[in-house]
Design a protein around this motif. Sequence first.
Motif, short mmCIF file in Angstrom:
data_model
loop_
_atom_site.label_atom_id
_atom_site.label_comp_id
_atom_site.label_asym_id
_atom_site.label_seq_id
_atom_site.Cartn_x
_atom_site.Cartn_y
_atom_site.Cartn_z
N UNK A 1 0.22 -1.07 -0.67
CA UNK A 1 0.10 -0.32 -0.14
C UNK A 1 0.77 1.19 0.26
N UNK A 2 1.58 1.07 0.38
CA UNK A 2 3.27 2.13 0.24
C UNK A 2 2.83 3.13 1.80
N UNK A 3 1.88 2.55 2.36
CA UNK A 3 1.47 3.73 3.87
C UNK A 3 2.00 2.77 4.71
N UNK A 4 2.32 4.09 5.97
CA UNK A 4 3.29 3.36 7.18
C UNK A 4 2.15 3.13 8.11
N UNK A 5 1.94 2.14 9.36
CA UNK A 5 1.26 2.20 10.23
C UNK A 5 0.27 2.91 10.98
N UNK A 6 1.48 4.05 10.62
CA UNK A 6 0.57 5.35 11.83
C UNK A 6 0.13 6.00 10.51
#
Length: 160
Positions: A1-6
Amino acid sequence: MGLSPFQFVYGKACHFPVEMEHKALWALKFLNFHPNETQSKRRNQLLELEEMRLHAYDSSRSYKDKVKFYHDRKLIKRTFHPGELVLLFNSRLKLFPEKLKSKWSDPFVIKSVFQNGAVELEHSNEDNQQRSWIVNGQRLKHYLGRDVEKFASEMMLVDP
């Protein structure tokens, strides 16, 4: 997805304190600020703030002293002794009902007088129950009713 967990949970990027410090240092270098000058300027601002606070404190204290002086000037010094009759000022403001009624209530007997100006009053009810309570001496005045009645009766005896 290219997103950090935060980012995935909160929907925005996370900035760590180390990154913020690095950006602040970069901004200082970019704008050509000298850390020593900004530090001294900040110190001077804190000292000015402290001076303004002290000045506000002094002016507030002088204002309170003036108000206390004007208030104390209007106080009437009365001395009371145990056994005297006094009237008590009823401070409850009633605008229309009983507007012609006196604000000074029943004669009370002084039970004791304290050094700070407080006075302990004693009053007996219709059932001959003794009630006593402590009030401020500024709310009292001497009751002269019996003296006036005695004076009036003496005048009646003198005049034919």
